[in-house]
Design a protein around this motif. Structure first.
Motif, PDB file in Angstrom:
ATOM      1  N   GLU A 195       0.859  -1.216   0.069  1.00 24.68           N
ATOM      2  CA  GLU A 195       0.079   0.145  -0.390  1.00 24.68           C
ATOM      3  C   GLU A 195       0.954   1.092   0.049  1.00 24.68           C
ATOM      4  O   GLU A 195       2.015   1.337   0.452  1.00 24.68           O
ATOM      5  CB  GLU A 195      -0.954   0.071   1.275  1.00 24.68           C
ATOM      6  N   PRO A 196       0.151   2.185  -0.285  1.00 26.05           N
ATOM      7  CA  PRO A 196       1.056   3.493  -0.271  1.00 26.05           C
ATOM      8  C   PRO A 196       1.605   3.846   1.175  1.00 26.05           C
ATOM      9  O   PRO A 196       0.763   3.462   2.087  1.00 26.05           O
ATOM     10  CB  PRO A 196      -0.095   4.868  -0.681  1.00 26.05           C
ATOM     11  N   LEU A 197       2.808   4.320   1.195  1.00 27.44           N
ATOM     12  CA  LEU A 197       3.409   4.633   2.446  1.00 27.44           C
ATOM     13  C   LEU A 197       2.552   5.733   3.367  1.00 27.44           C
ATOM     14  O   LEU A 197       2.492   6.882   2.700  1.00 27.44           O
ATOM     15  CB  LEU A 197       4.916   5.110   2.458  1.00 27.44           C
ATOM     16  N   GLN A 198       1.957   5.375   4.458  1.00 27.96           N
ATOM     17  CA  GLN A 198       1.272   6.537   5.227  1.00 27.96           C
ATOM     18  C   GLN A 198       1.951   7.521   6.145  1.00 27.96           C
ATOM     19  O   GLN A 198       1.842   8.548   6.412  1.00 27.96           O
ATOM     20  CB  GLN A 198       0.232   5.949   5.913  1.00 27.96           C
ATOM     21  N   ASP A 199       3.187   6.841   6.550  1.00 26.68           N
ATOM     22  CA  ASP A 199       3.873   7.559   7.718  1.00 26.68           C
ATOM     23  C   ASP A 199       5.419   7.443   7.602  1.00 26.68           C
ATOM     24  O   ASP A 199       6.067   6.505   8.149  1.00 26.68           O
ATOM     25  CB  ASP A 199       3.491   7.058   8.971  1.00 26.68           C
ATOM     26  N   ARG A 200       5.875   8.104   6.768  1.00 27.73           N
ATOM     27  CA  ARG A 200       7.417   8.273   6.623  1.00 27.73           C
ATOM     28  C   ARG A 200       8.241   8.226   7.864  1.00 27.73           C
ATOM     29  O   ARG A 200       9.363   7.738   8.009  1.00 27.73           O
ATOM     30  CB  ARG A 200       7.890   9.036   5.379  1.00 27.73           C
ATOM     31  N   ASP A 201       7.747   9.101   8.792  1.00 28.46           N
ATOM     32  CA  ASP A 201       8.550   9.381  10.069  1.00 28.46           C
ATOM     33  C   ASP A 201       8.766   7.888  10.808  1.00 28.46           C
ATOM     34  O   ASP A 201       9.816   7.826  11.385  1.00 28.46           O
ATOM     35  CB  ASP A 201       7.513  10.137  10.950  1.00 28.46           C
ATOM     36  N   VAL A 202       7.778   6.931  10.999  1.00 23.95           N
ATOM     37  CA  VAL A 202       8.112   5.845  11.359  1.00 23.95           C
ATOM     38  C   VAL A 202       9.085   5.026  10.794  1.00 23.95           C
ATOM     39  O   VAL A 202       9.894   4.358  11.182  1.00 23.95           O
ATOM     40  CB  VAL A 202       6.574   4.925  11.539  1.00 23.95           C
ATOM     41  N   ILE A 203       9.030   5.067   9.271  1.00 26.50           N
ATOM     42  CA  ILE A 203      10.268   4.375   8.650  1.00 26.50           C
ATOM     43  C   ILE A 203      11.398   4.972   9.130  1.00 26.50           C
ATOM     44  O   ILE A 203      12.420   4.390   9.202  1.00 26.50           O
ATOM     45  CB  ILE A 203       9.967   4.296   7.023  1.00 26.50           C
ATOM     46  N   GLU A 204      11.527   6.161   9.227  1.00 21.80           N
ATOM     47  CA  GLU A 204      12.792   6.759   9.673  1.00 21.80           C
ATOM     48  C   GLU A 204      13.253   6.468  10.911  1.00 21.80           C
ATOM     49  O   GLU A 204      14.635   6.240  11.099  1.00 21.80           O
ATOM     50  CB  GLU A 204      12.770   8.401   9.331  1.00 21.80           C
ATOM     51  N   LYS A 205      12.340   6.492  11.705  1.00 24.89           N
ATOM     52  CA  LYS A 205      12.473   5.793  13.096  1.00 24.89           C
ATOM     53  C   LYS A 205      13.198   4.632  13.257  1.00 24.89           C
ATOM     54  O   LYS A 205      14.136   4.197  13.892  1.00 24.89           O
ATOM     55  CB  LYS A 205      11.296   5.909  14.112  1.00 24.89           C
ATOM     56  N   ILE A 206      12.446   3.846  12.268  1.00 24.05           N
ATOM     57  CA  ILE A 206      13.101   2.233  12.285  1.00 24.05           C
ATOM     58  C   ILE A 206      14.413   2.254  11.860  1.00 24.05           C
ATOM     59  O   ILE A 206      15.451   1.712  12.404  1.00 24.05           O
ATOM     60  CB  ILE A 206      12.184   1.589  11.265  1.00 24.05           C
ATOM     61  N   ILE A 207      14.842   2.978  10.691  1.00 25.58           N
ATOM     62  CA  ILE A 207      16.125   3.072  10.362  1.00 25.58           C
ATOM     63  C   ILE A 207      17.032   3.535  11.228  1.00 25.58           C
ATOM     64  O   ILE A 207      18.172   2.904  11.478  1.00 25.58           O
ATOM     65  CB  ILE A 207      16.106   4.010   8.998  1.00 25.58           C
ATOM     66  N   GLU A 208      16.840   4.180  12.069  1.00 25.87           N
ATOM     67  CA  GLU A 208      17.744   5.060  12.997  1.00 25.87           C
ATOM     68  C   GLU A 208      17.908   4.035  14.595  1.00 25.87           C
ATOM     69  O   GLU A 208      18.579   3.943  15.389  1.00 25.87           O
ATOM     70  CB  GLU A 208      17.491   6.364  13.549  1.00 25.87           C
ATOM     71  N   SER A 209      16.784   2.926  14.429  1.00 22.24           N
ATOM     72  CA  SER A 209      16.655   2.187  15.740  1.00 22.24           C
ATOM     73  C   SER A 209      17.840   1.388  16.114  1.00 22.24           C
ATOM     74  O   SER A 209      18.241   1.057  15.485  1.00 22.24           O
ATOM     75  CB  SER A 209      15.222   1.565  15.532  1.00 22.24           C
ATOM     76  N   LYS A 210      17.961   1.000  17.574  1.00 21.66           N
ATOM     77  CA  LYS A 210      18.650  -0.074  17.973  1.00 21.66           C
ATOM     78  C   LYS A 210      17.675  -1.217  17.821  1.00 21.66           C
ATOM     79  O   LYS A 210      18.288  -2.235  17.413  1.00 21.66           O
ATOM     80  CB  LYS A 210      19.018   0.206  19.284  1.00 21.66           C
ATOM     81  N   SER A 211      16.543  -1.198  17.917  1.00 18.61           N
ATOM     82  CA  SER A 211      15.427  -2.439  18.010  1.00 18.61           C
ATOM     83  C   SER A 211      14.409  -2.142  17.099  1.00 18.61           C
ATOM     84  O   SER A 211      13.476  -0.920  17.642  1.00 18.61           O
ATOM     85  CB  SER A 211      15.310  -2.881  19.316  1.00 18.61           C
ATOM     86  N   ALA A 212      13.641  -2.809  16.445  1.00 20.53           N
ATOM     87  CA  ALA A 212      12.513  -2.785  15.799  1.00 20.53           C
ATOM     88  C   ALA A 212      12.224  -4.106  15.525  1.00 20.53           C
ATOM     89  O   ALA A 212      12.488  -4.905  14.869  1.00 20.53           O
ATOM     90  CB  ALA A 212      12.768  -1.892  14.355  1.00 20.53           C
ATOM     91  N   VAL A 213      10.751  -4.358  16.060  1.00 21.53           N
ATOM     92  CA  VAL A 213      10.040  -5.717  15.813  1.00 21.53           C
ATOM     93  C   VAL A 213       8.754  -5.485  15.281  1.00 21.53           C
ATOM     94  O   VAL A 213       8.102  -4.477  15.907  1.00 21.53           O
ATOM     95  CB  VAL A 213      10.085  -6.389  17.369  1.00 21.53           C
ATOM     96  N   LEU A 214       8.193  -6.341  14.298  1.00 17.97           N
ATOM     97  CA  LEU A 214       7.105  -6.352  13.823  1.00 17.97           C
ATOM     98  C   LEU A 214       6.142  -7.141  14.566  1.00 17.97           C
ATOM     99  O   LEU A 214       6.642  -8.304  14.892  1.00 17.97           O
ATOM    100  CB  LEU A 214       6.972  -6.697  12.446  1.00 17.97           C
ATOM    101  N   ARG A 215       4.966  -6.799  14.866  1.00 17.96           N
ATOM    102  CA  ARG A 215       3.940  -7.981  15.273  1.00 17.96           C
ATOM    103  C   ARG A 215       2.881  -7.858  14.404  1.00 17.96           C
ATOM    104  O   ARG A 215       2.261  -6.969  14.123  1.00 17.96           O
ATOM    105  CB  ARG A 215       3.545  -7.261  16.941  1.00 17.96           C
ATOM    106  N   PHE A 216       2.722  -8.928  13.702  1.00 11.75           N
ATOM    107  CA  PHE A 216       1.635  -9.393  12.824  1.00 11.75           C
ATOM    108  C   PHE A 216       0.557  -9.968  13.592  1.00 11.75           C
ATOM    109  O   PHE A 216       0.486 -11.039  14.369  1.00 11.75           O
ATOM    110  CB  PHE A 216       2.357 -10.629  11.837  1.00 11.75           C
ATOM    111  N   GLU A 217      -0.598  -9.347  13.567  1.00  9.66           N
ATOM    112  CA  GLU A 217      -1.992  -9.665  14.046  1.00  9.66           C
ATOM    113  C   GLU A 217      -2.769 -10.151  13.409  1.00  9.66           C
ATOM    114  O   GLU A 217      -3.377  -9.558  12.419  1.00  9.66           O
ATOM    115  CB  GLU A 217      -2.560  -8.324  15.315  1.00  9.66           C
ATOM    116  N   GLY A 218      -3.292 -11.586  13.777  1.00  9.44           N
ATOM    117  CA  GLY A 218      -4.322 -12.102  12.955  1.00  9.44           C
ATOM    118  C   GLY A 218      -5.436 -12.371  13.675  1.00  9.44           C
ATOM    119  O   GLY A 218      -5.789 -11.624  14.522  1.00  9.44           O
ATOM    120  N   ASP A 219      -6.448 -13.073  13.036  1.00 13.69           N
ATOM    121  CA  ASP A 219      -7.697 -13.110  13.535  1.00 13.69           C
ATOM    122  C   ASP A 219      -7.616 -13.973  15.198  1.00 13.69           C
ATOM    123  O   ASP A 219      -8.482 -13.312  16.056  1.00 13.69           O
ATOM    124  CB  ASP A 219      -8.706 -14.253  12.784  1.00 13.69           C
TER     125      ASP A 219
END
Length: 168
Positions: A117-141
């Motif tokens: 999808e179109p990127l909604q929040d570039r600021d979050v991506i920039e925070k991820i780039i600069e982070s020490k730790s970044a973890v995705l949580r995939f939430e299902g049904d």
């Protein structure tokens, strides 16, 4: 002569920008869609197929027109999650990633789910780039899973954002 100095300075700046652009674009994969007349750019380390885990941004160029940055999130496993949302925890701070349109497929023992999808929040991506730790949580049904965003993925995000910014 100040105007001569200024022109010389501008010429050097232009040469530097071209050099930076060439270097940054050397990290990218280029894929031409001749039917739509769009050239898509993604980092060379990003997955080329849906049946791999992935978290990356990419963009297209139609002639000299720069298209919107896109966020692609891919989940690959042996178990369905039926993902409906993804959150990211960046150095302890949580963000919801705007992903509503999930597609799914499977083959044999494996399943994969993805959002593009179109990127909604570039600021979050920039925070991820600069982070020490970044973890995705995939939430299902009913269930969830987590995946750590790797240093390679962070570098890839940075390369694409830099290329996008230099594509004027």
């Amino acid at each position: 002569n100040p105007s001569l100095y200024y022109r010389s300075f501008q010429l050097e700046k232009t040469k530097q920008k071209k050099s930076d652009k060439k270097k940054i674009f050397s990290y990218l994969r280029k894929k031409k869609d001749s039917f739509e007349d769009i050239t898509w750019y993604s980092d060379a380390s990003s997955p080329q197929y849906d049946d791999q885990n992935g978290f990356y941004v990419y963009f297209g160029m139609s002639g000299t027109t720069k298209l919107t940055l896109r966020l692609r999130i891919q989940y690959h496993s042996t178990e369905w999650l039926f993902i409906n949302s993804v959150r990211v925890k960046v150095d302890g701070e949580q963000f919801d990633l705007s992903t509503s349109d999930w597609k799914r497929d499977n083959s044999g023992y494996y399943v994969w789910e993805w959002s593009d999808e179109p990127l909604q929040d570039r600021d979050v991506i920039e925070k991820i780039i600069e982070s020490k730790s970044a973890v995705l949580r995939f939430e299902g049904d009913q269930y969830f899973d987590t995946k750590t965003i790797t240093l390679t993925q962070k570098r890839a995000l940075k390369h694409v954002l830099q290329a996008y910014d230099l594509s004027d």
